[in-house]
Design a protein around this motif. Structure first.
Motif, PDB file in Angstrom:
ATOM      1  N   LEU A  21       1.584  -3.048   4.230  1.00 25.70           N
ATOM      2  CA  LEU A  21       0.451  -3.976   4.199  1.00 25.70           C
ATOM      3  C   LEU A  21      -0.271  -3.984   5.542  1.00 25.70           C
TER       4      LEU A  21
ATOM      5  N   TYR B 182      -2.680  -1.085   5.939  1.00 25.49           N
ATOM      6  CA  TYR B 182      -3.923  -1.258   5.183  1.00 25.49           C
ATOM      7  C   TYR B 182      -4.826  -2.315   5.826  1.00 25.49           C
TER       8      TYR B 182
ATOM      9  N   LYS C 166      -6.801  -1.219   8.906  1.00 22.88           N
ATOM     10  CA  LYS C 166      -7.927  -0.337   8.583  1.00 22.88           C
ATOM     11  C   LYS C 166      -9.086  -1.141   8.007  1.00 22.88           C
ATOM     12  N   ARG C 167      -8.771  -2.186   7.261  1.00 15.88           N
ATOM     13  CA  ARG C 167      -9.802  -2.980   6.601  1.00 15.88           C
ATOM     14  C   ARG C 167     -10.437  -4.011   7.533  1.00 15.88           C
TER      15      ARG C 167
ATOM     16  N   GLN D 160      -2.589   2.881  15.028  1.00 15.85           N
ATOM     17  CA  GLN D 160      -4.027   2.984  14.786  1.00 15.85           C
ATOM     18  C   GLN D 160      -4.812   2.726  16.070  1.00 15.85           C
TER      19      GLN D 160
ATOM     20  N   ILE E 153      -8.576   6.471   1.611  1.00 13.09           N
ATOM     21  CA  ILE E 153      -7.242   6.998   1.924  1.00 13.09           C
ATOM     22  C   ILE E 153      -6.863   8.066   0.904  1.00 13.09           C
TER      23      ILE E 153
ATOM     24  N   TRP F 138      -4.411   9.393  -0.867  1.00 12.05           N
ATOM     25  CA  TRP F 138      -3.003   9.143  -1.191  1.00 12.05           C
ATOM     26  C   TRP F 138      -2.289  10.390  -1.690  1.00 12.05           C
TER      27      TRP F 138
ATOM     28  N   HIS G  25      -5.825   7.922   9.605  1.00 16.17           N
ATOM     29  CA  HIS G  25      -4.892   7.214   8.716  1.00 16.17           C
ATOM     30  C   HIS G  25      -3.543   6.970   9.393  1.00 16.17           C
TER      31      HIS G  25
ATOM     32  N   SER H 211      -2.314   4.374  10.816  1.00 18.26           N
ATOM     33  CA  SER H 211      -1.673   3.110  10.456  1.00 18.26           C
ATOM     34  C   SER H 211      -1.031   3.186   9.075  1.00 18.26           C
ATOM     35  N   ILE H 212      -1.664   3.883   8.151  1.00 18.10           N
ATOM     36  CA  ILE H 212      -1.106   4.037   6.804  1.00 18.10           C
ATOM     37  C   ILE H 212       0.178   4.859   6.866  1.00 18.10           C
TER      38      ILE H 212
END
Length: 491
Positions: free
Chosen positions: A80, A83, A86-87, A140, A240, A242, A382, A384-385
């Protein structure tokens, strides 16, 4: 005024301030996470610390629930956190994560007062949930603030906060528990430093260099031009990929090697003291020096690895991929050998056991440069993901390791049973690193591209004008920021 290099921006600038803030963040988070070990001892054996505070009669099982409860929450917000940052941006997500952890520390003595060990577990779970968002944000942030030439240095320097936090939690918590503050003071001090960090972060942090109020013209140009982003990069949410991530061999190799690291490290940190107590008749936990020695070695070695890696990269002696794999091999294979060696020692060789344990934990700090920072190598966009996925999987491992040990070791004094535990950890160390050597890389992956999921238009992409446009857009953006900075200075 900071000293300046010719073409690389200031020698000391805002990118170093961001790295320092991350170092302090990791240190403070680990203090809040690990001080529970000292707190539980102080609460259940007041005579060893400050007898003026309440003492509780908790069973060993209840203590184990308290010690592990942090991770019950921690594993659920890693993904979480990747995500959210990034948001909504790293600055706000990290702020609220650390602030929430500080609030939990503040409330801990109050919760224990009315709910004892059950309430202690509850507040630790909430603290784990709060801290779980932090590490994905860290990677990130490093990706956006670190020029590629300095990323290894700034990233490794930031992560030395792990070792600093380990040592600080052990020494500071013990000193506070014996002081007039008693065991409640451990939580209050942890909360205080967390809130202090939040204030520093609020003042000096920025989601990216273009948002910073304090960055200079040369440093801004140096960072932004080295990262080679398009004009709208900092204001665009990049989709992203995936499927590409989950089918990427280098990423899956990283996932495996990080899980292998946590298995081996949890064996080194949590199980060897139990082995030394049962087989070698040594109580490591009662000796503060012996308990802290491996972590002191880990902290010192982390700077040695940092300096040598920086020298090797600056002289172009090795590629970043070779450096990562070499350091990771040191971090994994030497402990794999020493773990087996420890299993053959008896009561008359206690000093050798301490030496081998210190060597194992000390050299293992090379894994920060070896594989921890690899998420940023594979994908700046990406990071952080990737960190959220990796940390979620890796933090399940310390929950499983004690269960395996409990299944194998029925007699705590039987050395042959412990040898099986150490062989399992050694094999996982060895095989995990082999997979990383074969499939791992420090090369940016194709799915990191900002337009990877967009429909490609080859006829437009191949034109010379289209090749020059991103450079022109980047220069215009940097020039606009420089003008804004100059106008602010004049005002």
């Amino acid at each position: 005024m900071s000293a300046e290099a010719n073409d690389n921006g200031p020698i000391v600038g805002m990118r170093h301030v961001q790295a320092l803030l991350i170092f302090l963040n990791i240190t403070i988070m680990f203090i809040g996470r690990l001080n529970v070990g000292v707190s539980v001892v102080a609460m259940t054996n007041a005579e060893t610390t400050n007898p003026d505070f309440p003492e509780y009669d908790w069973t060993e099982a209840q203590k184990s629930y308290i010690l592990s409860s942090f991770f019950w929450g921690y594993i659920f917000t890693q993904f979480l956190g990747g995500y959210l940052c990034k948001r909504f941006g790293v600055k706000s997500v990290m702020f609220w994560g650390v602030f929430g952890s500080g609030v939990c520390s503040t409330l801990t003595p109050l919760f224990i007062g009315f709910g004892e060990w059950q309430a202690y577990c509850g507040i630790r779970v909430i603290m784990g949930l709060a801290q779980g968002v932090v590490f994905p944000c860290i990677h990130q942030h490093l990706a956006k603030w670190s020029p590629p030439a300095e990323r290894n240095r700034l990233g490794a320097l930031s992560h030395t906060g792990i070792e600093c936090g380990n040592v600080s939690a052990m020494f500071l918590s013990g000193m506070i528990a014996k002081s007039s503050l008693g065991w409640p003071g451990i939580s209050y001090v942890s909360a205080g430093v967390a809130f202090l960090w939040c204030a520093l972060w609020f003042l000096f942090a920025a989601n990216d260099p273009t948002e910073s109020r304090f960055i200079g013209e040369k440093e801004l140009h140096y960072i932004e031009s080295s990262l080679k982003h398009n004009e709208k990069y900092h204001t665009t949410f990049i989709p992203i990929p995936w499927k590409a991530i989950w089918t990427s061999a280098p990423f899956l190799a990283l996932l495996i090697v990080r899980c292998s690291e946590n298995w081996g490290l949890s064996t080194l940190q949590a199980e060897i003291p139990a082995y030394m107590n049962g087989v070698l008749d040594m109580d490591m936990k009662s000796n503060a020096f012996f308990s802290a020695l491996p972590f002191l070695a880990m902290w010192c070695m982390s700077y040695i690895y940092l300096i040598t890696a920086d020298v090797l990269l600056s002289k172009n002696s090795v590629t970043l991929t070779v450096l990562r794999k070499t350091y990771n091999s040191i971090a994994f294979w030497i402990p794999a050998a020493t773990l087996i060696g420890i299993g053959f020692l008896d009561k008359d060789q206690k000093n050798y056991a301490i030496a081998l344990m210190t060597i194992s934990v000390g050299v293992n700090s090379a894994q920060t440069i070896g594989s921890v920072l690899n998420t940023i190598d594979l994908s700046e966009n990406h990071a952080s993901i990737l960190m959220g996925i990796v940390n979620t999987a890796a933090n399940f491992v310390p929950i499983v390791t004690p269960l395996v040990v409990g299944w194998v070791v029925e007699d705590n004094t039987d050395r042959t049973e412990w040898q099986i535990v150490f062989i399992i950890a050694s094999v996982i160390f060895f095989v995990g690193n082999c997979i990383y050597l074969v499939f791992g890389t420090a090369v940016t992956q194709p799915w990191d591209a900002e337009d990877y999921l967009q429909i490609k238009e080859p006829e437009l992409a191949n034109g010379p004008a289209s090749q020059e446009k991103p450079k022109e857009e980047l220069s215009l953006k940097i020039n606009e920021k420089i003008k804004d900075t100059s106008n602010a200075t004049n005002r």
